[in-house]
Design a protein around this motif. Structure first.
Motif, PDB file in Angstrom:
ATOM      1  N   SER A  13       0.832  -1.200   0.000  1.00 35.47           N
ATOM      2  CA  SER A  13       0.000   0.000   0.000  1.00 35.47           C
ATOM      3  C   SER A  13       0.863   1.244   0.000  1.00 35.47           C
ATOM      4  O   SER A  13       2.015   1.233   0.427  1.00 35.47           O
ATOM      5  N   ALA A  14       0.273   2.325  -0.520  1.00 32.62           N
ATOM      6  CA  ALA A  14       0.884   3.653  -0.540  1.00 32.62           C
ATOM      7  C   ALA A  14       2.218   3.676  -1.283  1.00 32.62           C
ATOM      8  O   ALA A  14       3.265   3.938  -0.703  1.00 32.62           O
ATOM      9  N   PRO A  15       2.217   3.409  -2.603  1.00 32.87           N
ATOM     10  CA  PRO A  15       3.473   3.511  -3.361  1.00 32.87           C
ATOM     11  C   PRO A  15       4.035   4.924  -3.300  1.00 32.87           C
ATOM     12  O   PRO A  15       3.297   5.894  -3.433  1.00 32.87           O
ATOM     13  N   VAL A  16       5.350   5.021  -3.079  1.00 37.72           N
ATOM     14  CA  VAL A  16       5.980   6.329  -2.888  1.00 37.72           C
ATOM     15  C   VAL A  16       7.089   6.634  -3.884  1.00 37.72           C
ATOM     16  O   VAL A  16       7.532   7.784  -3.979  1.00 37.72           O
ATOM     17  N   ALA A  17       7.573   5.629  -4.606  1.00 40.09           N
ATOM     18  CA  ALA A  17       8.700   5.869  -5.516  1.00 40.09           C
ATOM     19  C   ALA A  17       8.696   4.819  -6.615  1.00 40.09           C
ATOM     20  O   ALA A  17       8.214   3.697  -6.424  1.00 40.09           O
ATOM     21  N   LEU A  18       9.258   5.186  -7.771  1.00 40.41           N
ATOM     22  CA  LEU A  18       9.374   4.236  -8.870  1.00 40.41           C
ATOM     23  C   LEU A  18      10.587   4.567  -9.719  1.00 40.41           C
ATOM     24  O   LEU A  18      11.101   5.688  -9.694  1.00 40.41           O
ATOM     25  N   ALA A  19      11.060   3.567 -10.466  1.00 41.47           N
ATOM     26  CA  ALA A  19      12.184   3.725 -11.380  1.00 41.47           C
ATOM     27  C   ALA A  19      12.051   2.674 -12.467  1.00 41.47           C
ATOM     28  O   ALA A  19      11.429   1.623 -12.263  1.00 41.47           O
TER      29      ALA A  19
ATOM     30  N   THR B  71      13.067  -2.961 -19.472  1.00 43.58           N
ATOM     31  CA  THR B  71      12.521  -4.304 -19.285  1.00 43.58           C
ATOM     32  C   THR B  71      11.974  -4.522 -17.885  1.00 43.58           C
ATOM     33  O   THR B  71      11.230  -5.476 -17.666  1.00 43.58           O
ATOM     34  N   LEU B  72      12.337  -3.642 -16.931  1.00 45.00           N
ATOM     35  CA  LEU B  72      11.909  -3.820 -15.551  1.00 45.00           C
ATOM     36  C   LEU B  72      11.502  -2.481 -14.951  1.00 45.00           C
ATOM     37  O   LEU B  72      12.195  -1.463 -15.119  1.00 45.00           O
ATOM     38  N   LEU B  73      10.362  -2.492 -14.270  1.00 48.66           N
ATOM     39  CA  LEU B  73       9.857  -1.322 -13.557  1.00 48.66           C
ATOM     40  C   LEU B  73       9.852  -1.656 -12.070  1.00 48.66           C
ATOM     41  O   LEU B  73       9.375  -2.719 -11.666  1.00 48.66           O
ATOM     42  N   TYR B  74      10.387  -0.743 -11.261  1.00 54.54           N
ATOM     43  CA  TYR B  74      10.475  -0.950  -9.815  1.00 54.54           C
ATOM     44  C   TYR B  74       9.554   0.030  -9.093  1.00 54.54           C
ATOM     45  O   TYR B  74       9.553   1.221  -9.393  1.00 54.54           O
ATOM     46  N   ILE B  75       8.793  -0.499  -8.141  1.00 61.18           N
ATOM     47  CA  ILE B  75       7.896   0.307  -7.323  1.00 61.18           C
ATOM     48  C   ILE B  75       8.235   0.067  -5.863  1.00 61.18           C
ATOM     49  O   ILE B  75       8.496  -1.080  -5.442  1.00 61.18           O
ATOM     50  N   VAL B  76       8.248   1.126  -5.060  1.00 59.92           N
ATOM     51  CA  VAL B  76       8.411   0.989  -3.612  1.00 59.92           C
ATOM     52  C   VAL B  76       7.097   1.345  -2.935  1.00 59.92           C
ATOM     53  O   VAL B  76       6.586   2.461  -3.092  1.00 59.92           O
ATOM     54  N   ASP B  77       6.535   0.364  -2.212  1.00 62.03           N
ATOM     55  CA  ASP B  77       5.349   0.593  -1.387  1.00 62.03           C
ATOM     56  C   ASP B  77       5.784   1.011   0.009  1.00 62.03           C
ATOM     57  O   ASP B  77       6.719   0.425   0.587  1.00 62.03           O
ATOM     58  N   PHE B  78       5.075   2.001   0.556  1.00 63.24           N
ATOM     59  CA  PHE B  78       5.417   2.469   1.900  1.00 63.24           C
ATOM     60  C   PHE B  78       5.199   1.368   2.938  1.00 63.24           C
ATOM     61  O   PHE B  78       5.962   1.245   3.895  1.00 63.24           O
ATOM     62  N   TYR B  79       4.165   0.538   2.727  1.00 60.23           N
ATOM     63  CA  TYR B  79       3.905  -0.603   3.602  1.00 60.23           C
ATOM     64  C   TYR B  79       3.901  -1.883   2.777  1.00 60.23           C
ATOM     65  O   TYR B  79       3.278  -1.952   1.708  1.00 60.23           O
ATOM     66  N   SER B  80       4.580  -2.899   3.276  1.00 58.05           N
ATOM     67  CA  SER B  80       4.589  -4.183   2.588  1.00 58.05           C
ATOM     68  C   SER B  80       3.240  -4.872   2.738  1.00 58.05           C
ATOM     69  O   SER B  80       2.444  -4.516   3.611  1.00 58.05           O
ATOM     70  N   PRO B  81       2.945  -5.856   1.874  1.00 56.20           N
ATOM     71  CA  PRO B  81       1.647  -6.536   1.947  1.00 56.20           C
ATOM     72  C   PRO B  81       1.450  -7.246   3.280  1.00 56.20           C
ATOM     73  O   PRO B  81       2.410  -7.641   3.958  1.00 56.20           O
ATOM     74  N   THR B  82       0.197  -7.436   3.642  1.00 55.59           N
ATOM     75  CA  THR B  82      -0.144  -8.180   4.843  1.00 55.59           C
ATOM     76  C   THR B  82      -0.105  -9.676   4.539  1.00 55.59           C
ATOM     77  O   THR B  82      -0.732 -10.130   3.577  1.00 55.59           O
ATOM     78  N   THR B  83       0.637 -10.422   5.319  1.00 54.52           N
ATOM     79  CA  THR B  83       0.686 -11.867   5.147  1.00 54.52           C
ATOM     80  C   THR B  83      -0.513 -12.512   5.842  1.00 54.52           C
ATOM     81  O   THR B  83      -1.101 -11.909   6.748  1.00 54.52           O
ATOM     82  N   PRO B  84      -0.922 -13.715   5.415  1.00 57.99           N
ATOM     83  CA  PRO B  84      -2.062 -14.375   6.057  1.00 57.99           C
ATOM     84  C   PRO B  84      -1.887 -14.473   7.569  1.00 57.99           C
ATOM     85  O   PRO B  84      -0.885 -14.994   8.053  1.00 57.99           O
ATOM     86  N   GLY B  85      -2.845 -13.918   8.294  1.00 56.31           N
ATOM     87  CA  GLY B  85      -2.777 -13.939   9.747  1.00 56.31           C
ATOM     88  C   GLY B  85      -1.856 -12.892  10.342  1.00 56.31           C
ATOM     89  O   GLY B  85      -1.726 -12.780  11.565  1.00 56.31           O
ATOM     90  N   GLY B  86      -1.199 -12.116   9.463  1.00 50.33           N
ATOM     91  CA  GLY B  86      -0.245 -11.121   9.940  1.00 50.33           C
ATOM     92  C   GLY B  86      -0.892  -9.778  10.179  1.00 50.33           C
ATOM     93  O   GLY B  86      -2.088  -9.575   9.912  1.00 50.33           O
ATOM     94  N   PRO B  87      -0.118  -8.802  10.653  1.00 49.92           N
ATOM     95  CA  PRO B  87      -0.665  -7.479  10.963  1.00 49.92           C
ATOM     96  C   PRO B  87      -0.950  -6.668   9.703  1.00 49.92           C
ATOM     97  O   PRO B  87      -0.347  -6.884   8.653  1.00 49.92           O
ATOM     98  N   VAL B  88      -1.886  -5.743   9.815  1.00 49.09           N
ATOM     99  CA  VAL B  88      -2.150  -4.779   8.758  1.00 49.09           C
ATOM    100  C   VAL B  88      -1.379  -3.511   9.108  1.00 49.09           C
ATOM    101  O   VAL B  88      -1.595  -2.922  10.171  1.00 49.09           O
ATOM    102  N   TYR B  89      -0.468  -3.111   8.232  1.00 47.59           N
ATOM    103  CA  TYR B  89       0.388  -1.974   8.532  1.00 47.59           C
ATOM    104  C   TYR B  89      -0.312  -0.658   8.200  1.00 47.59           C
ATOM    105  O   TYR B  89      -1.044  -0.548   7.218  1.00 47.59           O
TER     106      TYR B  89
ATOM    107  N   SER C  24      -0.196   3.926   9.653  1.00 49.00           N
ATOM    108  CA  SER C  24       0.539   4.907  10.458  1.00 49.00           C
ATOM    109  C   SER C  24       0.451   4.590  11.947  1.00 49.00           C
ATOM    110  O   SER C  24       1.358   4.893  12.715  1.00 49.00           O
ATOM    111  N   ALA C  25      -0.668   3.941  12.347  1.00 51.50           N
ATOM    112  CA  ALA C  25      -0.811   3.549  13.751  1.00 51.50           C
ATOM    113  C   ALA C  25      -0.046   2.274  14.074  1.00 51.50           C
ATOM    114  O   ALA C  25       0.268   2.010  15.245  1.00 51.50           O
ATOM    115  N   ASN C  26       0.250   1.486  13.049  1.00 52.20           N
ATOM    116  CA  ASN C  26       0.984   0.226  13.233  1.00 52.20           C
ATOM    117  C   ASN C  26       2.020   0.113  12.117  1.00 52.20           C
ATOM    118  O   ASN C  26       1.838  -0.623  11.155  1.00 52.20           O
TER     119      ASN C  26
END
Length: 421
Positions: A118-124, A130-148, A150-152
């Protein structure tokens, strides 16, 4: 206001758009570049499109500008190396939008993809397109894992997509990221659509040789009390598979990242300590910190670019509303202030800075607070800047970043060298 934008956009070479779009060029013969400026105030966001005059660098908006960005809060843009496509990230919609660029500079939306986190902040984009790079501010939530959130807070994510050169489509045309393998904090090997990076990532840089990718992040440790930033370094193969090299402690609040076109030097701005940090890049992708101390910038640097010749560095300083200019020592990579004035006034809140690619003679900043674009002419002999004709130029509300392509027969400025060893 703290902006987390990609301080660096990659510049592109020119070509015409395919006849399938039925486009013809009607731009004046003195247009040297098209400049694209994203803006975040409206919903959806907007993209202002300008012709850059080859003699003065003056900007003129094209007919139909601005265009919708395809989502809310566009914060970054990059053009493809062949000049055919523009890619824009919309932070509030977790989206990447691909636009085709007409020979007259107009934009035609082609594809929209959602990022894994979530919240992509940068790209190159890599130089071979041949390759596009995206940086998400928060990584994906894994099954059973926390939802990231600003509060977490949680780690960021680096995502690689393949790009089809003939169509510009992302991820095989269906937005599929490259599968990655990494070892998590519990020492368990994971397979996912991303690799984790530091907390609060701010920028991404792909080396011109295509071998390495670097991400700047403001929190090196998963702790609210952490005072160290970091640069995460990755090797990348031709398929977009990333391999972690190492993490480098970098200042306190790294805010933007850029490399020189010879793959020898990497530069990171620190917005808390108002400084510019230098690394030497080895042929293995390993970074060596400069033996010299960081160089001072003005207040709150948030964006950085290296000119296409690899001679000068320009840093946009948000709070002091200016650009600081530096000459690069070609042996060590160490920056030093250019002769004469070392800072140049912009509009209020410059959040992005680029050098146009066709001639490498004009610089533009997107100014978030006063809704303008400031233009300068670059003296290639000294690195000094002078204001462009009629600068500043009006932009859509809250401009965030910029990208550009050459127009016509103008070739991209470049240098050629091997990486350091």
């Amino acid at each position: 206001m703290k902006l987390r934008k990609s301080g660096r956009t990659l510049l592109a070479t020119a070509t015409t758009l395919g006849l399938g779009l039925g486009l013809t060029s009607c731009s004046p013969s003195n247009t040297v570049d098209y400049v694209y400026v994203t803006a975040s105030k409206a919903n959806p966001g907007q993209i202002s499109v300008y012709r850059a005059d080859s003699e003065s660098g003056a900007l003129t908006q094209i007919q139909d500008s601005p265009y919708p960005s395809g989502g809310r809060n566009p914060v970054g843009a990059v053009t493809s190396p062949d000049g055919k496509y523009l890619y824009v990230i919309n932070k509030d919609d977790n989206s990447i939008v691909q636009f085709a660029i007409g020979t007259d500079g107009k934009l035609y939306p082609q594809q929209t993809c959602n990022t894994p986190g979530s919240a992509p902040v940068a790209l190159a984009i890599n130089k071979s397109e041949t390759l596009l790079y995206i940086v998400d501010f928060y990584s994906p939530t894994t099954p059973g894992g926390p939802v990231y959130s600003s509060a977490n807070p949680g780690p960021g994510a680096l995502v690689a997509y393949t790009v089809d050169k003939s169509s510009g489509k992302i991820g095989g045309g269906n937005c599929t990221p490259v599968q990655q393998t990494f070892v998590d904090t519990n020492n368990v090997t994971q397979t996912a659509t991303y690799v984790p990076v530091g907390f609060s990532p701010t920028g991404v840089n792909a080396l011109a040789n295509g071998n390495s990718v670097f991400v700047s992040a403001q929190d090196a440790l998963p702790s609210a009390t952490s005072t160290l930033g970091e640069v995460d370094a990755f090797d990348v193969d031709s398929n977009g598979v990333l391999s972690a090299v190492t993490k480098y402690p970098t200042g306190t609040t790294p805010s933007a990242i850029a490399s020189d076109p010879t793959n020898r030097f990497l530069y990171v701005t620190d917005s808390r300590q108002n400084q510019l940090i230098t690394y030497t890049i080895l042929s293995t992708g390993i970074l060596n910190p400069s033996q010299n101390p960081p160089i001072k910038t003005d207040t709150f640097p948030v964006a950085i670019t290296v000119d296409p010749r690899g001679t000068y560095i320009y840093v946009a300083n948000y709070n002091s509303a200016d650009v600081t200019a530096y000459a690069i020592n070609q042996s060590t990579g160490t920056p030093s202030s250019v002769a004469g004035a070392s800072s140049y006034a912009t509009g209020a809140g410059p959040s992005c800075v680029i050098v146009e690619p066709a001639l490498g003679r004009f610089i533009y900043t997107a100014n978030f607070i006063d809704n303008t674009v400031t233009g300068f002419q670059l003296n290639p002999n000294t690195g000094a800047l002078t204001s462009n004709q009629n600068s500043p130029y009006l932009a859509a509300g809250q401009p965030t970043c910029a990208a550009a392509i050459p127009h016509g027969n103008h070739s991209t400025q470049s240098v050629s060298a091997t990486a350091g060893s």
